[in-house]
Each structure stands twice: as C-alpha cells, then as structure tokens.
Design an enzyme around this catalytic site. Structure first.
Site, PDB file in Angstrom:
ATOM      1  N   GLU A 141       1.983  41.809  -2.979  1.00 39.38           N
ATOM      2  CA  GLU A 141       3.021  40.968  -3.588  1.00 39.38           C
ATOM      3  C   GLU A 141       2.986  39.537  -3.046  1.00 39.38           C
ATOM      4  O   GLU A 141       3.706  39.194  -2.121  1.00 39.38           O
ATOM      5  CB  GLU A 141       4.425  41.565  -3.368  1.00 39.38           C
ATOM      6  CG  GLU A 141       5.501  40.756  -4.092  1.00 39.38           C
ATOM      7  CD  GLU A 141       6.921  41.279  -3.886  1.00 39.38           C
ATOM      8  OE1 GLU A 141       7.837  40.728  -4.521  1.00 39.38           O
ATOM      9  OE2 GLU A 141       7.106  42.224  -3.099  1.00 39.38           O
ATOM     10  N   LYS A 181       2.234  42.861  -7.532  1.00 35.92           N
ATOM     11  CA  LYS A 181       3.601  42.480  -7.919  1.00 35.92           C
ATOM     12  C   LYS A 181       3.657  40.955  -7.879  1.00 35.92           C
ATOM     13  O   LYS A 181       3.503  40.351  -6.822  1.00 35.92           O
ATOM     14  CB  LYS A 181       4.633  43.099  -6.982  1.00 35.92           C
ATOM     15  CG  LYS A 181       6.076  42.772  -7.386  1.00 35.92           C
ATOM     16  CD  LYS A 181       7.104  43.655  -6.697  1.00 35.92           C
ATOM     17  CE  LYS A 181       8.518  43.244  -7.077  1.00 35.92           C
ATOM     18  NZ  LYS A 181       9.543  44.170  -6.580  1.00 35.92           N
TER      19      LYS A 181
END
Length: 295
Positions: free
Chosen positions: A176, A213
C-alpha cells in the site's frame, strides 16, 4: 494458504472492508462513531470500545459476503473474539469473508517527499501468529506526498522487501503506497509509482502473489496494467479522505479496481443508533460501495 480464500479474493465480486484503525487513528474512528475521548480512560478501554464497534459492524446482516470479499483487521482485533471465536475465524466460518491483518507500525517522518514505514519490530513473530490465527494476508501503508523519484523508489523497494518476507511466511501481502489525494502533483506521482511497481513485480518469483492498495488514480483506468499483471491477485483502492459518494463515483470509473474503504465505509454509523438504523445505514453504504466496485 487457503485455496478457497485465494480464489475468492482473485475472482470474487465485491470489495474489501478496512476495519484496521490502529493506536493513532482509533480515537478518531471512535469520535466519528459518536464516542468522544472523554467517555473512556486508557488504552484498554479504548480498544474494548473499538472492538465493540467492529463487532457490531461484522455481526450486522449488512456485512454480507454477497458484497464483501475480505476484511482488514488491526492486531488487537485479531487477538479478540466474537461470540467465542477468534475474529478471523468468525469472519471466515460465520460470514465467508477473508481475514487480513494490518502489520505496519505507522509512518516515519517525511523525507524525499514521502513517508516510509517505521521499522516493524517483531514482524516474523507477528506473521507466525497471523498464520496460527488463520489470517490470509497482510497490509502495510506508506505515504507519497510529492512526485520525488528517489522517494517513491524507496517506498516501493521497502514495501516489496517486506512483502517478500510476508509471502515467504505463507501470507499474501497487500502493498500500500498511498498517494496523498491533496498532493499538488498527484498524477506525476502516480506515473512514477506505476513504473516502480511494474519493475518490482517483474522481478518477483513466478509463484509469489501480492495485492496492491492504491489511491484512486487521477486518470481513469491508469492502473489497468497493474490489474492485469500476473503476480497481482487484486488491486484495491483506498478512499483516501474522499467522502463516500465521491470515492464511489471516482472508483466506478476505473474498471477492475475495487474498494478497500475505511472511513468511507463507516460514514454515518453511530454508537447511539438503534440496531435497525445502524444496519440500514451500513447496508446502504455496503451496497453503494459494492456497485462502484463491480463496474
């Protein structure tokens, strides 16, 4: 690794719920839920209250595997129970929802336009516990604030170095590297980020699977190559501070990108609501986020 969970995350229709607010963001999450800091004292009381909130969300009939593929938990939540089952077991056995664990310890100070991950002390022990608790995957968040090539390279290299450690433990890492939605050069940061991600993905062993993400891109479908990349099980999007309606609108314009919202998922939920009002509000949010995810 659970093959049924792998297939669900890779091909299922739905989104990933982020229920992983940790020490620093828990008071904010509770305040949004209508529980001010003045109403509890100490960390244990805070975590007990936030577990009550998460339990209410997870047990709600609106929190349904028809719409929700997975849920990301905080370490403290992983170690707690819902109706006598560890949270991850409750999610999978009672709800059919795949459990993930946030493993990072927060962000380092900004340098080169980015905030790297703080050192994750005791990661191997945490991953071992996660496997024992039947967690499927993990997530860790870095933050990109400026289109600085050196900084963005450091973020991605650090994420993949730790990601390989996580994959070696038998878990699927969610990489992420968030791009700040308020960044003045967000689109340029995304170009640099995509190039670095593709480079790191190309260097992975053939059997290594990761998830990404990412912030919803400035240019629609900008991450299509990442969604198609063979090592990538799924690309999920964070809401990044957008209100739910705007996050959904932006997400719906990106084919194959699905939500992994936190604040936008719990928007409008309150401790003081009746169960009927709570479930109705959550149901509406879940359905709207689902619709934006499957477009």
């Amino acid at each position: 690794m659970n093959a049924e969970q792998l297939e669900r995350i890779h091909t299922g229709k739905g989104f990933v719920a982020a229920l992983d607010q940790s020490g620093g963001s828990t008071p904010k999450a509770l305040l949004q839920y209508g529980v001010p800091e003045s109403s509890y004292s100490g960390e244990e009381a805070m975590y007990a209250l936030v577990h009550e909130m998460r339990t209410r969300i997870i047990k709600s009939p609106a929190f349904d595997s028809k719409y929700i593929l997975g849920a990301i938990l905080f370490e403290n939540t992983m170690d707690r129970e819902i109706d006598g089952l560890l949270t991850a077991d409750y999610l999978w056995e009672k709800k059919g929802i795949v459990p993930f664990l946030k493993v990072d310890k927060g962000l380092a100070e900004q340098a080169d336009g980015v905030q790297l991950l703080k050192p994750i002390d005791g990661l191997d022990a945490l991953l071992k516990r996660a496997v024992e608790r039947r967690i499927f995957g993990t997530k860790m968040r870095s933050l990109i604030k400026e289109a600085n090539p050196a900084g963005i390279r450091q973020v991605v290299e650090q994420q993949f170095a730790i990601g390989k450690q996580i994959a070696a433990a038998g878990l699927v890492p969610i990489i992420e590297p968030e791009v700040d939605i308020a960044s003045a050069d967000k689109a340029e940061s995304e170009k640099l980020l995509k190039a670095e991600l593709l480079s790191q993905l190309a260097a992975l062993g053939p059997d290594v699977k990761v998830m990404l993400k990412l912030s919803i891109p400035t240019e629609d479908n900008f991450y299509a190559e990442l969604i198609e990349e063979p090592h990538v099980l799924r690309v999920v999007a964070l809401s990044g501070g957008y209100a739910q309606a705007e996050a959904n609108e932006r997400l719906a314009r990106n084919n194959g990108l699905i939500a992994s919202f936190s604040r936008a998922l719990s928007e409008g939920l309150s401790a003081g609501q009746s169960d009927e009002a709570f479930n109705e509000m959550l149901s509406e949010s879940v359905r709207n986020i689902y619709e934006a995810s499957i477009k």
